[in-house]
Write an enzyme that holds these catalytic residues in place. Structure first.
Site, PDB file in Angstrom:
ATOM      1  N   ARG A 177      -4.615   5.542  -8.408  1.00  0.00           N
ATOM      2  CA  ARG A 177      -4.368   6.984  -8.469  1.00  0.00           C
ATOM      3  C   ARG A 177      -4.182   7.437  -9.921  1.00  0.00           C
ATOM      4  O   ARG A 177      -4.715   8.474 -10.336  1.00  0.00           O
ATOM      5  CB  ARG A 177      -3.150   7.332  -7.621  1.00  0.00           C
ATOM      6  CG  ARG A 177      -3.322   6.974  -6.156  1.00  0.00           C
ATOM      7  CD  ARG A 177      -2.008   6.996  -5.397  1.00  0.00           C
ATOM      8  NE  ARG A 177      -1.452   8.345  -5.321  1.00  0.00           N
ATOM      9  CZ  ARG A 177      -0.270   8.609  -4.765  1.00  0.00           C
ATOM     10  NH1 ARG A 177       0.462   7.633  -4.258  1.00  0.00           N
ATOM     11  NH2 ARG A 177       0.180   9.856  -4.730  1.00  0.00           N
ATOM     12  N   THR A 227      -1.876   5.804   1.436  1.00  0.00           N
ATOM     13  CA  THR A 227      -3.078   4.973   1.399  1.00  0.00           C
ATOM     14  C   THR A 227      -3.258   4.217   2.709  1.00  0.00           C
ATOM     15  O   THR A 227      -2.305   3.667   3.253  1.00  0.00           O
ATOM     16  CB  THR A 227      -2.996   3.959   0.239  1.00  0.00           C
ATOM     17  OG1 THR A 227      -2.766   4.664  -0.975  1.00  0.00           O
ATOM     18  CG2 THR A 227      -4.278   3.152   0.119  1.00  0.00           C
ATOM     19  N   LEU A 273       0.860  -1.176   0.000  1.00  0.00           N
ATOM     20  CA  LEU A 273       0.000   0.000   0.000  1.00  0.00           C
ATOM     21  C   LEU A 273       0.896   1.225   0.000  1.00  0.00           C
ATOM     22  O   LEU A 273       1.922   1.247   0.698  1.00  0.00           O
ATOM     23  CB  LEU A 273      -0.915   0.035   1.233  1.00  0.00           C
ATOM     24  CG  LEU A 273      -2.041  -1.003   1.335  1.00  0.00           C
ATOM     25  CD1 LEU A 273      -2.805  -0.810   2.644  1.00  0.00           C
ATOM     26  CD2 LEU A 273      -2.986  -0.920   0.146  1.00  0.00           C
ATOM     27  N   ASP A 274       0.529   2.256  -0.756  1.00  0.00           N
ATOM     28  CA  ASP A 274       1.306   3.490  -0.778  1.00  0.00           C
ATOM     29  C   ASP A 274       1.357   4.112   0.616  1.00  0.00           C
ATOM     30  O   ASP A 274       0.479   3.883   1.457  1.00  0.00           O
ATOM     31  CB  ASP A 274       0.675   4.509  -1.733  1.00  0.00           C
ATOM     32  CG  ASP A 274       0.762   4.082  -3.184  1.00  0.00           C
ATOM     33  OD1 ASP A 274       1.572   3.196  -3.488  1.00  0.00           O
ATOM     34  OD2 ASP A 274       0.010   4.646  -4.000  1.00  0.00           O
ATOM     35  N   TYR A 275       2.367   4.947   0.820  1.00  0.00           N
ATOM     36  CA  TYR A 275       2.526   5.692   2.070  1.00  0.00           C
ATOM     37  C   TYR A 275       1.237   6.417   2.459  1.00  0.00           C
ATOM     38  O   TYR A 275       0.813   6.380   3.617  1.00  0.00           O
ATOM     39  CB  TYR A 275       3.665   6.696   1.891  1.00  0.00           C
ATOM     40  CG  TYR A 275       3.813   7.723   2.986  1.00  0.00           C
ATOM     41  CD1 TYR A 275       4.435   7.408   4.189  1.00  0.00           C
ATOM     42  CD2 TYR A 275       3.349   9.037   2.801  1.00  0.00           C
ATOM     43  CE1 TYR A 275       4.591   8.364   5.192  1.00  0.00           C
ATOM     44  CE2 TYR A 275       3.482   9.989   3.796  1.00  0.00           C
ATOM     45  CZ  TYR A 275       4.106   9.649   4.993  1.00  0.00           C
ATOM     46  OH  TYR A 275       4.249  10.600   5.979  1.00  0.00           O
TER      47      TYR A 275
END
Length: 275
Positions: free
Chosen positions: A173, A62, A58-60
């Site tokens: 995104r 998110t 997961l992105d930073y």
């Protein structure tokens, strides 16, 4: 912020990752990581005394469901489900603007943005047959369902459910930005214009892993409306599908499951291999 454990057994630990937190880091001084909260700073390394295997990313920015394997065998099992696209992932997001359609499937390939390789490493969707701007592009597929429209701080916005079939870097995104609706609070893909919110409003709300002996179906509570800072700025216009309660959300997931295979759905696509 605390990392909440949603499921814990001999093979997996599944957590609700807060937004603005790394999964792990090679920097020994970086403590704002999931690894530090549930194990040790070096737990993502094979040399660790208690190694963990981060089979999902997961992105930073998110938040949401994050599955971590406790051993190599479990990591391989989960990895196969994700690779073969047997796992199901459902994301809740708030997008800028009122989305004009009920649902769509976005199938633009995604590749590296060469102009940002030395900075924040953005990704690009391949939408133009004549464009060669994205490098190393790979197929990507996202189904999107509009749940609610309203206004955030007076500006039009839409709450959507997204189901990615693939798992490319920044996929949701990039796909949202490419169809003209960046995720609320996405500083990177709004070209630095969306910097007024406390967070990026993208949350991994449900993960289904159908293992041979059992199915893990892990879901978080709805993350946005329970936050006063969001509620104070949000005004609902139209609700199309329920999602705030668990049973409503599960029913809506069933709707997007059907849409992901619907041949009549609106599709955004360009296949470079066909040119």
């Amino acid at each position: 912020m605390a990392v909440k454990i949603l499921h814990n057994d001999d093979n997996f630990i599944i957590v609700n990752k807060p937004y603005d937190m790394y999964i792990n880091s090679d920097d020994v001084n970086e403590k704002n990581t999931v690894a530090c909260h549930i194990a040790s700073q070096d737990s993502h390394l094979s040399s660790s005394s208690q190694p963990l295997h981060f089979v999902q990313r997961l992105d930073y920015a998110t938040s949401g469901v994050l599955c971590i394997a406790k051993n190599k065998r479990a990591a391989a099992q989960a990895g196969r489900l994700l690779e073969k696209r047997f796992a199901k992932k459902y994301y809740l997001a708030v997008l800028r603007g009122h989305v004009k359609f009920h649902s769509c499937r976005i199938e633009y390939e995604i590749g590296d943005d060469p102009s940002t390789q030395d900075t924040n490493h953005k990704m690009l969707a391949v939408t133009d047959p004549a464009s060669q701007s994205a490098s190393r592009s790979r197929s990507a597929r996202t189904t999107l369902l509009v749940l609610e429209t309203g206004f955030y701080g007076g500006d039009p916005a839409s709450v959507v459910l997204m189901k990615p079939t693939t798992g490319r870097r920044h996929q949701l995104r990039v796909h949202c930005s490419t169809i003209g609706h960046t995720i609320l609070g996405d500083y990177t893909y709004s070209d630095g214009k969306d910097a007024s919110t406390d967070r990026m409003f993208l949350h991994a709300m449900r993960l289904i892993l159908p293992f041979q002996d059992e199915t893990l179906d892990i879901q978080t509570a709805e993350p946005f409306y329970s936050d006063d800072s969001f509620n104070n700025k949000w005004k609902t216009e139209t609700v199309f599908h329920g999602f705030r309660e668990s049973d409503e959300f599960i029913s809506t997931c069933a709707v997007i499951d059907l849409l992901s295979e619907d041949s009549d759905i609106l599709v955004f696509q360009y296949n470079s291999k066909a040119s």
